[in-house]
Design a protein around this motif. Structure first.
Motif, PDB file in Angstrom:
ATOM      1  N   ASN A  16       0.910  -1.291   0.127  1.00 18.65           N
ATOM      2  CA  ASN A  16       0.041   0.038   0.006  1.00 18.65           C
ATOM      3  C   ASN A  16       0.754   1.131   0.102  1.00 18.65           C
ATOM      4  OD1 ASN A  16      -2.476  -1.532   0.069  1.00 18.65           O
ATOM      5  ND2 ASN A  16      -1.973  -1.922   2.349  1.00 18.65           N
ATOM      6  N   ILE A  17       1.880   1.384  -0.688  1.00 18.41           N
ATOM      7  CA  ILE A  17       2.884   2.289  -0.794  1.00 18.41           C
ATOM      8  C   ILE A  17       2.588   3.039  -2.143  1.00 18.41           C
ATOM      9  CG2 ILE A  17       5.360   3.090  -1.121  1.00 18.41           C
ATOM     10  CD1 ILE A  17       4.380   2.168   1.400  1.00 18.41           C
ATOM     11  N   THR A  18       2.509   4.291  -2.037  1.00 17.80           N
ATOM     12  CA  THR A  18       2.117   5.280  -3.428  1.00 17.80           C
ATOM     13  C   THR A  18       3.471   5.772  -3.769  1.00 17.80           C
ATOM     14  OG1 THR A  18       0.037   5.861  -2.712  1.00 17.80           O
ATOM     15  CG2 THR A  18       1.020   7.115  -4.318  1.00 17.80           C
ATOM     16  N   ILE A  19       4.011   5.459  -5.066  1.00 13.40           N
ATOM     17  CA  ILE A  19       5.189   6.047  -5.548  1.00 13.40           C
ATOM     18  C   ILE A  19       4.727   7.349  -6.214  1.00 13.40           C
ATOM     19  CG2 ILE A  19       6.898   5.904  -7.363  1.00 13.40           C
ATOM     20  CD1 ILE A  19       6.616   2.638  -6.943  1.00 13.40           C
ATOM     21  N   LEU A  40      13.783   8.473  -5.360  1.00 14.08           N
ATOM     22  CA  LEU A  40      12.150   8.191  -5.103  1.00 14.08           C
ATOM     23  C   LEU A  40      11.754   9.095  -4.071  1.00 14.08           C
ATOM     24  CD1 LEU A  40      13.522   5.011  -6.000  1.00 14.08           C
ATOM     25  CD2 LEU A  40      11.025   4.749  -5.809  1.00 14.08           C
ATOM     26  N   ASN A  41      10.248   9.152  -4.242  1.00 11.64           N
ATOM     27  CA  ASN A  41       9.500  10.126  -3.361  1.00 11.64           C
ATOM     28  C   ASN A  41       8.357   9.049  -3.151  1.00 11.64           C
ATOM     29  OD1 ASN A  41       7.589  11.467  -2.166  1.00 11.64           O
ATOM     30  ND2 ASN A  41       9.061  13.238  -2.245  1.00 11.64           N
ATOM     31  N   VAL A  42       7.969   8.378  -2.161  1.00  7.46           N
ATOM     32  CA  VAL A  42       6.654   7.777  -1.728  1.00  7.46           C
ATOM     33  C   VAL A  42       6.059   7.958  -0.646  1.00  7.46           C
ATOM     34  CG1 VAL A  42       8.298   5.557  -2.819  1.00  7.46           C
ATOM     35  CG2 VAL A  42       8.203   5.942  -0.460  1.00  7.46           C
ATOM     36  N   SER A  43       4.809   7.265  -0.542  1.00  4.87           N
ATOM     37  CA  SER A  43       3.984   8.046   0.718  1.00  4.87           C
ATOM     38  C   SER A  43       3.334   6.518   1.150  1.00  4.87           C
ATOM     39  CB  SER A  43       3.225   8.989   0.496  1.00  4.87           C
ATOM     40  OG  SER A  43       2.062   8.721  -0.406  1.00  4.87           O
ATOM     41  N   GLY A  44       2.946   6.517   2.326  1.00  7.36           N
ATOM     42  CA  GLY A  44       2.352   5.290   3.056  1.00  7.36           C
ATOM     43  C   GLY A  44       2.339   5.539   4.632  1.00  7.36           C
ATOM     44  N   SER A  45       1.576   4.534   5.280  1.00 10.42           N
ATOM     45  CA  SER A  45       1.807   4.444   6.519  1.00 10.42           C
ATOM     46  C   SER A  45       3.204   4.214   7.192  1.00 10.42           C
ATOM     47  CB  SER A  45       0.801   3.461   7.217  1.00 10.42           C
ATOM     48  OG  SER A  45       1.360   2.177   7.137  1.00 10.42           O
ATOM     49  N   TYR A  46       3.735   4.477   8.337  1.00 14.79           N
ATOM     50  CA  TYR A  46       4.975   4.402   8.866  1.00 14.79           C
ATOM     51  C   TYR A  46       5.262   2.871   8.780  1.00 14.79           C
ATOM     52  CZ  TYR A  46       8.749   4.197  12.054  1.00 14.79           C
ATOM     53  OH  TYR A  46      10.051   4.093  12.459  1.00 14.79           O
ATOM     54  N   HIS A  47       4.347   1.941   9.241  1.00 13.10           N
ATOM     55  CA  HIS A  47       4.549   0.556   9.300  1.00 13.10           C
ATOM     56  C   HIS A  47       4.558  -0.023   7.881  1.00 13.10           C
ATOM     57  CE1 HIS A  47       4.682   0.191  13.425  1.00 13.10           C
ATOM     58  NE2 HIS A  47       3.365   0.989  13.578  1.00 13.10           N
ATOM     59  N   ASP A  48       3.910   0.277   7.022  1.00 15.83           N
ATOM     60  CA  ASP A  48       3.819  -0.167   5.647  1.00 15.83           C
ATOM     61  C   ASP A  48       5.004   0.364   5.208  1.00 15.83           C
ATOM     62  OD1 ASP A  48       1.255  -1.315   5.706  1.00 15.83           O
ATOM     63  OD2 ASP A  48       0.263   0.301   4.730  1.00 15.83           O
ATOM     64  N   ILE A  49       5.761   1.441   5.128  1.00 16.67           N
ATOM     65  CA  ILE A  49       6.897   1.918   4.809  1.00 16.67           C
ATOM     66  C   ILE A  49       7.863   0.921   5.333  1.00 16.67           C
ATOM     67  CG2 ILE A  49       8.835   3.663   4.550  1.00 16.67           C
ATOM     68  CD1 ILE A  49       6.296   5.758   4.388  1.00 16.67           C
ATOM     69  N   GLY A  50       7.906   0.644   6.394  1.00 17.27           N
ATOM     70  CA  GLY A  50       8.828  -0.294   7.092  1.00 17.27           C
ATOM     71  C   GLY A  50       8.937  -1.598   6.507  1.00 17.27           C
ATOM     72  N   ASN A  77       5.658  10.769   4.235  1.00 16.94           N
ATOM     73  CA  ASN A  77       6.549  10.928   3.007  1.00 16.94           C
ATOM     74  C   ASN A  77       7.864  10.710   2.997  1.00 16.94           C
ATOM     75  OD1 ASN A  77       3.972  11.867   1.298  1.00 16.94           O
ATOM     76  ND2 ASN A  77       4.100  13.832   2.821  1.00 16.94           N
ATOM     77  N   VAL A  78       8.131   9.757   2.024  1.00 17.10           N
ATOM     78  CA  VAL A  78       9.635   9.301   2.401  1.00 17.10           C
ATOM     79  C   VAL A  78      10.418   9.525   0.853  1.00 17.10           C
ATOM     80  CG1 VAL A  78      11.121   7.452   2.505  1.00 17.10           C
ATOM     81  CG2 VAL A  78       8.923   7.433   3.822  1.00 17.10           C
ATOM     82  N   SER A  79      11.442  10.266   0.856  1.00 16.85           N
ATOM     83  CA  SER A  79      12.043  10.399  -0.132  1.00 16.85           C
ATOM     84  C   SER A  79      13.797   9.476   0.346  1.00 16.85           C
ATOM     85  CB  SER A  79      12.824  11.881  -0.484  1.00 16.85           C
ATOM     86  OG  SER A  79      13.251  12.234   0.652  1.00 16.85           O
ATOM     87  N   PHE A  80      14.161   8.855  -0.796  1.00 20.61           N
ATOM     88  CA  PHE A  80      15.326   7.973  -0.797  1.00 20.61           C
ATOM     89  C   PHE A  80      15.863   7.759  -2.098  1.00 20.61           C
ATOM     90  CE2 PHE A  80      11.839   5.085  -1.132  1.00 20.61           C
ATOM     91  CZ  PHE A  80      12.474   3.900  -2.038  1.00 20.61           C
ATOM     92  N   VAL A  81      17.109   7.184  -2.070  1.00 22.29           N
ATOM     93  CA  VAL A  81      17.766   6.846  -3.242  1.00 22.29           C
ATOM     94  C   VAL A  81      17.861   5.320  -3.158  1.00 22.29           C
ATOM     95  CG1 VAL A  81      19.975   6.715  -4.330  1.00 22.29           C
ATOM     96  CG2 VAL A  81      19.302   8.904  -3.445  1.00 22.29           C
TER      97      VAL A  81
END
Length: 89
Positions: A16-19, A40-50, A77-81
């Motif tokens: 359930n992560i949105t890119i 990348l920049n994605v969004s989702g709940s904290y636990h789903d991101i984990g 919201n998470v940005s990462f390489v």
């Protein structure tokens, strides 16, 4: 679409992560492999991101997550390489 992007999209859908955005840079040749990075920049709940990051780490491809920046809220919201290594013989 490169296979690594398809793999990443499948993992994102499963957790359930949105890119929100993805962009790649040119492949850098090393002695035995190519190193390809994706911003990348994605969004989702904290636990789903984990769970999403755990699934990336367990993937059969050699993928690495670097420079993670998380901003909180109802959805994080998470940005990462994302770094992908490909054999370059």
């Amino acid at each position: 679409m490169p296979q690594v992007i398809k793999t990443l999209k499948a993992i994102a859908d499963e957790y359930n992560i949105t890119i929100r955005s993805i962009s790649s840079t040119a492949a850098v040749k090393d002695k035995y492999f190519f190193r390809v990075t994706y911003q990348l920049n994605v969004s989702g709940s904290y636990h789903d991101i984990g769970k999403f990051f755990a699934a990336i780490a367990l993937n059969e491809r050699i993928l690495n997550v670097e420079n993670v920046n998380i901003t909180g809220g109802e959805l994080s919201n998470v940005s990462f390489v994302l770094v992908s290594y490909q054999y370059g013989g």
